[in-house]
Design a protein around this motif. Structure first.
Motif, PDB file in Angstrom:
ATOM      1  N   LYS A 229       0.835  -1.211   0.000  1.00 27.54           N
ATOM      2  CA  LYS A 229       0.000   0.000   0.000  1.00 27.54           C
ATOM      3  C   LYS A 229       0.868   1.259   0.000  1.00 27.54           C
ATOM      4  O   LYS A 229       0.548   2.243  -0.672  1.00 27.54           O
ATOM      5  N   ALA A 230       1.969   1.232   0.750  1.00 24.75           N
ATOM      6  CA  ALA A 230       2.874   2.387   0.785  1.00 24.75           C
ATOM      7  C   ALA A 230       3.456   2.635  -0.600  1.00 24.75           C
ATOM      8  O   ALA A 230       3.577   3.789  -1.034  1.00 24.75           O
ATOM      9  N   ALA A 231       3.811   1.577  -1.294  1.00 23.66           N
ATOM     10  CA  ALA A 231       4.358   1.733  -2.641  1.00 23.66           C
ATOM     11  C   ALA A 231       3.317   2.336  -3.583  1.00 23.66           C
ATOM     12  O   ALA A 231       3.629   3.232  -4.381  1.00 23.66           O
TER      13      ALA A 231
ATOM     14  N   LYS B 144       2.842   5.990  -2.624  1.00 22.47           N
ATOM     15  CA  LYS B 144       4.012   6.768  -3.050  1.00 22.47           C
ATOM     16  C   LYS B 144       3.959   7.033  -4.552  1.00 22.47           C
ATOM     17  O   LYS B 144       4.240   8.144  -5.007  1.00 22.47           O
ATOM     18  N   GLU B 145       3.596   6.030  -5.303  1.00 24.14           N
ATOM     19  CA  GLU B 145       3.489   6.193  -6.757  1.00 24.14           C
ATOM     20  C   GLU B 145       2.399   7.194  -7.112  1.00 24.14           C
ATOM     21  O   GLU B 145       2.592   8.058  -7.965  1.00 24.14           O
ATOM     22  N   GLN B 146       1.259   7.091  -6.432  1.00 26.03           N
ATOM     23  CA  GLN B 146       0.167   8.035  -6.685  1.00 26.03           C
ATOM     24  C   GLN B 146       0.579   9.459  -6.323  1.00 26.03           C
ATOM     25  O   GLN B 146       0.265  10.409  -7.049  1.00 26.03           O
ATOM     26  N   ALA B 147       1.286   9.609  -5.216  1.00 19.70           N
ATOM     27  CA  ALA B 147       1.752  10.941  -4.804  1.00 19.70           C
ATOM     28  C   ALA B 147       2.718  11.509  -5.831  1.00 19.70           C
ATOM     29  O   ALA B 147       2.664  12.704  -6.151  1.00 19.70           O
ATOM     30  N   ALA B 148       3.598  10.669  -6.349  1.00 18.97           N
ATOM     31  CA  ALA B 148       4.547  11.139  -7.366  1.00 18.97           C
ATOM     32  C   ALA B 148       3.802  11.586  -8.622  1.00 18.97           C
ATOM     33  O   ALA B 148       4.143  12.618  -9.227  1.00 18.97           O
ATOM     34  N   GLU B 149       2.788  10.824  -9.009  1.00 16.98           N
ATOM     35  CA  GLU B 149       2.006  11.197 -10.186  1.00 16.98           C
ATOM     36  C   GLU B 149       1.281  12.517  -9.950  1.00 16.98           C
ATOM     37  O   GLU B 149       1.286  13.397 -10.821  1.00 16.98           O
ATOM     38  N   LYS B 150       0.659  12.654  -8.786  1.00 19.78           N
ATOM     39  CA  LYS B 150      -0.064  13.897  -8.465  1.00 19.78           C
ATOM     40  C   LYS B 150       0.897  15.080  -8.430  1.00 19.78           C
ATOM     41  O   LYS B 150       0.578  16.165  -8.922  1.00 19.78           O
ATOM     42  N   THR B 151       2.074  14.864  -7.844  1.00 22.94           N
ATOM     43  CA  THR B 151       3.068  15.933  -7.773  1.00 22.94           C
ATOM     44  C   THR B 151       3.470  16.375  -9.165  1.00 22.94           C
ATOM     45  O   THR B 151       3.591  17.577  -9.441  1.00 22.94           O
TER      46      THR B 151
END
Length: 177
Positions: free
Chosen positions: A59-61, A64-71
Protein backbone atom coordinates in the motif's frame (compact mmCIF):
# COMPACT_ATOMS: atom_id res chain seq x y z
CA UNK A 1 -8.51 -53.66 11.51
CA UNK A 2 -8.78 -54.75 8.02
CA UNK A 3 -12.08 -56.48 7.31
CA UNK A 4 -10.62 -58.66 4.57
CA UNK A 5 -7.96 -60.12 6.80
CA UNK A 6 -10.52 -60.95 9.52
CA UNK A 7 -12.88 -62.58 7.06
CA UNK A 8 -10.27 -64.86 5.54
CA UNK A 9 -8.58 -66.02 8.67
CA UNK A 10 -10.65 -64.59 11.41
CA UNK A 11 -7.83 -62.70 13.16
CA UNK A 12 -5.26 -60.33 11.69
CA UNK A 13 -1.67 -61.40 11.21
CA UNK A 14 1.17 -59.71 13.12
CA UNK A 15 2.32 -58.04 9.89
CA UNK A 16 -1.14 -56.59 9.30
CA UNK A 17 -1.26 -55.38 12.87
CA UNK A 18 2.12 -53.63 12.46
CA UNK A 19 0.95 -51.91 9.28
CA UNK A 20 -2.24 -50.84 10.97
CA UNK A 21 -0.29 -49.48 13.96
CA UNK A 22 2.10 -47.64 11.63
CA UNK A 23 -0.80 -46.02 9.72
CA UNK A 24 -2.44 -45.03 12.98
CA UNK A 25 0.84 -43.51 14.22
CA UNK A 26 1.22 -41.49 10.97
CA UNK A 27 -2.34 -40.23 11.21
CA UNK A 28 -1.91 -39.43 14.87
CA UNK A 29 1.39 -37.61 14.15
CA UNK A 30 -0.28 -35.49 11.47
CA UNK A 31 -3.16 -34.69 13.80
CA UNK A 32 -0.75 -33.71 16.57
CA UNK A 33 1.23 -31.47 14.19
CA UNK A 34 -1.97 -29.76 13.02
CA UNK A 35 -3.09 -29.20 16.60
CA UNK A 36 0.36 -27.91 17.57
CA UNK A 37 0.33 -25.46 14.67
CA UNK A 38 -3.09 -24.19 15.73
CA UNK A 39 -1.98 -23.90 19.34
CA UNK A 40 1.29 -22.04 18.49
CA UNK A 41 0.02 -18.48 18.93
CA UNK A 42 3.48 -16.97 18.67
CA UNK A 43 4.06 -18.50 15.22
CA UNK A 44 0.59 -17.44 14.09
CA UNK A 45 1.27 -13.89 15.31
CA UNK A 46 4.57 -13.82 13.39
CA UNK A 47 2.83 -15.01 10.23
CA UNK A 48 0.07 -12.44 10.65
CA UNK A 49 2.64 -9.70 11.32
CA UNK A 50 4.58 -10.67 8.21
CA UNK A 51 1.39 -10.60 6.13
CA UNK A 52 0.36 -7.21 7.52
CA UNK A 53 3.86 -5.81 6.89
CA UNK A 54 3.74 -7.04 3.32
CA UNK A 55 0.31 -5.47 2.77
CA UNK A 56 1.48 -2.20 4.33
CA UNK A 57 4.57 -2.14 2.10
CA UNK A 58 2.45 -2.74 -0.97
CA UNK A 59 0.00 0.00 0.00
CA UNK A 60 2.87 2.39 0.79
CA UNK A 61 4.36 1.73 -2.64
CA UNK A 62 1.01 2.40 -4.30
CA UNK A 63 0.47 5.60 -2.30
CA UNK A 64 4.01 6.77 -3.05
CA UNK A 65 3.49 6.19 -6.76
CA UNK A 66 0.17 8.04 -6.68
CA UNK A 67 1.75 10.94 -4.80
CA UNK A 68 4.55 11.14 -7.37
CA UNK A 69 2.01 11.20 -10.19
CA UNK A 70 -0.06 13.90 -8.46
CA UNK A 71 3.07 15.93 -7.77
CA UNK A 72 4.07 15.76 -11.42
CA UNK A 73 0.59 16.86 -12.52
CA UNK A 74 0.50 19.74 -10.03
CA UNK A 75 4.02 20.83 -10.99
CA UNK A 76 3.06 20.83 -14.67
CA UNK A 77 -0.12 22.80 -13.97
CA UNK A 78 1.82 25.33 -11.89
CA UNK A 79 4.38 25.76 -14.66
CA UNK A 80 1.61 26.29 -17.20
CA UNK A 81 -0.13 28.85 -14.97
CA UNK A 82 3.15 30.65 -14.29
CA UNK A 83 3.92 30.79 -18.00
CA UNK A 84 0.44 32.12 -18.74
CA UNK A 85 0.68 34.72 -15.97
CA UNK A 86 4.14 35.75 -17.13
CA UNK A 87 2.86 36.17 -20.67
CA UNK A 88 -0.08 38.24 -19.46
CA UNK A 89 2.17 40.46 -17.34
CA UNK A 90 4.57 40.93 -20.25
CA UNK A 91 1.67 41.81 -22.55
CA UNK A 92 0.16 44.28 -20.06
CA UNK A 93 3.56 45.90 -19.52
CA UNK A 94 4.07 46.29 -23.24
CA UNK A 95 0.58 47.77 -23.58
CA UNK A 96 1.22 50.22 -20.74
CA UNK A 97 4.58 51.26 -22.19
CA UNK A 98 3.01 51.74 -25.61
CA UNK A 99 0.15 53.74 -24.09
CA UNK A 100 2.58 56.04 -22.28
CA UNK A 101 4.61 56.44 -25.44
CA UNK A 102 1.49 57.14 -27.51
CA UNK A 103 0.15 59.73 -25.07
CA UNK A 104 3.45 61.52 -24.59
CA UNK A 105 3.77 64.47 -27.00
CA UNK A 106 6.64 64.31 -29.49
CA UNK A 107 8.12 67.52 -28.13
CA UNK A 108 8.42 65.96 -24.67
CA UNK A 109 10.00 62.82 -26.14
CA UNK A 110 12.55 64.95 -28.00
CA UNK A 111 13.33 67.03 -24.92
CA UNK A 112 13.71 63.83 -22.90
CA UNK A 113 16.11 62.38 -25.46
CA UNK A 114 18.10 65.61 -25.50
CA UNK A 115 18.21 65.77 -21.71
CA UNK A 116 19.36 62.15 -21.55
CA UNK A 117 22.11 62.88 -24.07
CA UNK A 118 23.20 65.95 -22.07
CA UNK A 119 23.25 63.95 -18.84
CA UNK A 120 25.38 61.25 -20.49
CA UNK A 121 27.77 63.85 -21.84
CA UNK A 122 28.01 65.62 -18.47
CA UNK A 123 28.64 62.31 -16.74
CA UNK A 124 31.38 61.45 -19.21
CA UNK A 125 32.99 64.87 -18.65
CA UNK A 126 32.77 64.48 -14.88
CA UNK A 127 34.34 61.03 -15.16
CA UNK A 128 37.24 62.35 -17.23
CA UNK A 129 37.74 65.29 -14.88
CA UNK A 130 37.66 63.04 -11.80
CA UNK A 131 40.09 60.59 -13.41
CA UNK A 132 42.53 63.42 -14.22
CA UNK A 133 42.40 65.05 -10.78
CA UNK A 134 42.15 61.99 -8.51
CA UNK A 135 45.40 60.45 -7.22
CA UNK A 136 46.16 56.87 -8.34
CA UNK A 137 45.89 55.21 -4.89
CA UNK A 138 42.42 56.69 -4.44
CA UNK A 139 41.40 55.48 -7.92
CA UNK A 140 42.54 51.97 -7.04
CA UNK A 141 40.51 52.00 -3.82
CA UNK A 142 37.47 53.35 -5.66
CA UNK A 143 37.87 50.64 -8.30
CA UNK A 144 37.99 47.93 -5.59
CA UNK A 145 34.91 49.41 -3.91
CA UNK A 146 33.03 49.49 -7.23
CA UNK A 147 34.00 45.88 -7.94
CA UNK A 148 32.82 44.83 -4.48
CA UNK A 149 29.56 46.74 -4.99
CA UNK A 150 28.96 44.98 -8.34
CA UNK A 151 29.64 41.61 -6.73
CA UNK A 152 27.17 42.32 -3.89
CA UNK A 153 24.35 44.09 -5.73
CA UNK A 154 21.49 42.42 -3.90
CA UNK A 155 22.48 43.53 -0.38
CA UNK A 156 23.25 47.03 -1.64
CA UNK A 157 19.90 47.31 -3.43
CA UNK A 158 18.09 45.99 -0.36
CA UNK A 159 19.93 48.47 1.86
CA UNK A 160 19.16 51.32 -0.53
CA UNK A 161 15.49 50.36 -0.64
CA UNK A 162 15.39 50.24 3.16
CA UNK A 163 17.02 53.67 3.36
CA UNK A 164 14.54 55.15 0.87
CA UNK A 165 11.61 53.59 2.75
CA UNK A 166 12.96 54.97 6.04
CA UNK A 167 13.34 58.46 4.59
CA UNK A 168 9.86 58.39 3.04
CA UNK A 169 8.29 57.26 6.32
CA UNK A 170 10.19 59.91 8.23
CA UNK A 171 9.13 62.55 5.73
CA UNK A 172 5.46 61.53 5.88
CA UNK A 173 5.49 61.57 9.69
CA UNK A 174 6.98 65.06 9.62
CA UNK A 175 4.08 66.29 7.49
CA UNK A 176 1.49 64.75 9.79
CA UNK A 177 2.74 66.70 12.83
Amino acid sequence: MNDESQNKMGTPTPEELREQVERTRDELGQTVEALAAKADIKAQAKEKTAAVKEQAAEKAAVVKEQAAEKTAVVREQAAEKAAAASGQIREKTEQAAQLVKDRTPDAVLEKTAQAAAQVRESAAQAKRYAAEKTPDPLLEKADRAATAARANRTPLIAGGAALVAFLLIRRSRGRNR
